[in-house]
Design an enzyme around this catalytic site. Structure first.
Site, PDB file in Angstrom:
ATOM      1  CG  ASP A  19      -1.739  -1.245   1.409  1.00 25.63           C
ATOM      2  OD1 ASP A  19      -2.132  -1.814   0.385  1.00 25.63           O
ATOM      3  OD2 ASP A  19      -1.996  -1.641   2.571  1.00 25.63           O
ATOM      4  CD  GLU A 226      -8.963  -2.619  -1.237  1.00 27.56           C
ATOM      5  OE1 GLU A 226      -9.457  -2.694  -0.105  1.00 27.56           O
ATOM      6  OE2 GLU A 226      -8.190  -3.503  -1.690  1.00 27.56           O
TER       7      GLU A 226
HETATM    8  O1  FUB Z   1      -3.305  -3.616   3.321  1.00 26.72           O
HETATM    9  C1  FUB Z   1      -4.629  -3.813   3.762  1.00 26.72           C
HETATM   10  C2  FUB Z   1      -5.587  -3.457   2.683  1.00 26.72           C
HETATM   11  O2  FUB Z   1      -5.315  -4.221   1.521  1.00 26.72           O
HETATM   12  C3  FUB Z   1      -5.504  -2.032   2.193  1.00 26.72           C
HETATM   13  O3  FUB Z   1      -6.074  -1.113   3.075  1.00 26.72           O
HETATM   14  C4  FUB Z   1      -6.188  -2.180   0.891  1.00 26.72           C
HETATM   15  O4  FUB Z   1      -6.062  -1.092   0.040  1.00 26.72           O
HETATM   16  C5  FUB Z   1      -5.542  -3.431   0.360  1.00 26.72           C
HETATM   17  O5  FUB Z   1      -4.314  -3.175  -0.252  1.00 26.72           O
END
Ligand code: FUB
Length: 324
Positions: A19, A226
């Protein structure tokens, strides 16, 4: 670590990182990643396998320079309101201060977004005692505009709980919209001058197709899932994000940071591992995409590594798709 990093290679190999939010601060690229733990967890759609506890800060001087790990800069045990799951963070600079924005589950198991501050881009960061009032869900991304206004974009489906907030309050068993209904968009809020609270109510961003129609929830190749990121190029705002179940990084463009954003296309094809998450930054004359994949761990979804590669625009402002 002294070995020069190369495009499409892990920035570091002594820990797992994911991320990446990249920014140019003090003449270097600073990367604010999640810190994936090297342990076995039950894997489910709720994201329980992403049980991260702290953040490290990385930095590089540019192409071919070594990557520096500045060490642990914030741990969940030092955040009074947070219980677990320190997910994708971002950072911003304003008021001679560096701000680290991060999501975590609070003591009621609801994702909230907190802020921590430092005098240095490499931390350590001191957390505020409470999360940002009115914040929820995951994946904060902060964009400071040329006029000094700051915006925070956030939200993620499934484990990120975005669909549970459709009424404005948390409904634990709420489901997402039906396939033919408009998809949920990311949420945006203007940040206050001190960067510690929202200025006004957060609102949902609309992502539309070239005919002006909203992208539908069943359109999993294009709908928001997301990991929002906003950058500005030639006066236009570019909102890029993960499509989750179809594992693309895609983008949409607007003349207004609050949208609506018009869908354009794909930036990054699927990588090894379920999640895909990115940031875009200009350093000197070039633009870079920071992303992660699970190649170093042989494909473990929750053991990822941050990488970078050059990102190129076409003359009309569209972005060339990257197949890493
Ligand atoms: O790393 C945890 C979660 O996985 C992140 O918040 C999302 O964007 C995905 O990458």
């Amino acid at each position: 670590m002294t070995k020069p990093v190369q495009p499409n290679e892990p920035l570091v190999t002594h820990i797992y990182t994911a991320d990446p939010s990249a920014h140019v601060f003090e003449g270097k690229i600073y990367i604010y990643p999640s810190h994936d733990l090297d342990h076995e967890m039950i894997s489910n759609d709720n994201g329980d396998q992403y049980n991260m506890e702290d953040y490290h800060v990385l930095s590089i001087d540019g192409d071919g320079s070594p990557c520096v790990d500045h060490g642990e800069v914030l741990h969940v045990k030092d955040v009074p309101w947070a219980k677990q799951q320190m997910w994708a963070p971002d950072a911003a600079y304003k008021n001679n201060t560096y701000y680290l924005f991060f999501p975590a589950r609070d003591h009621d198991d609801i994702f909230r977004i907190g802020v921590a501050t430092s005098a240095s881009p490499s931390g350590p960061f001191t957390p505020e005692p409470s999360y940002i009032p009115g914040s929820y869900s995951i994946d904060p991304a902060v964009f400071v505009d040329d006029d000094g206004k700051s915006y925070i974009y956030f939200g993620g489906l499934w484990g990120g709980q975005l669909e549970k907030w459709q009424t404005g309050s948390f409904v634990p068993d709420a489901e997402g919209p039906s396939e033919m209904a408009p998809a949920l968009g990311p949420i945006v809020a203007e940040l206050s001058e001190n960067m510690l609270s929202f200025e006004g109510e957060p609102r949902e961003i609309s992502i539309i197709d070239t005919n002006g129609n909203p992208i539908l929830a069943g359109d999993e190749e294009r709908r928001y899932f997301e990991g929002p990121w906003v950058h500005k190029y030639n006066g236009f705002y570019y909102l890029s994000y993960s499509t989750g179940t179809t594992h693309n990084i895609v983008y949409a463009i607007s003349k207004d940071p609050l949208g609506p954003y018009e869908y354009q296309g794909k930036i990054l094809s699927p990588v090894l591992g379920w999640t895909t998450h990115h940031s875009i930054v200009q350093f000197k004359e070039k633009w870079y995409l920071f992303y992660h994949d699970s190649s170093l761990s042989g494909g473990a979804d929750n053991k990822r590594s941050v990488k970078y590669t050059e990102l190129r625009y076409n003359d009309d402002g569209t972005i060339q798709t990257i197949h890493p």
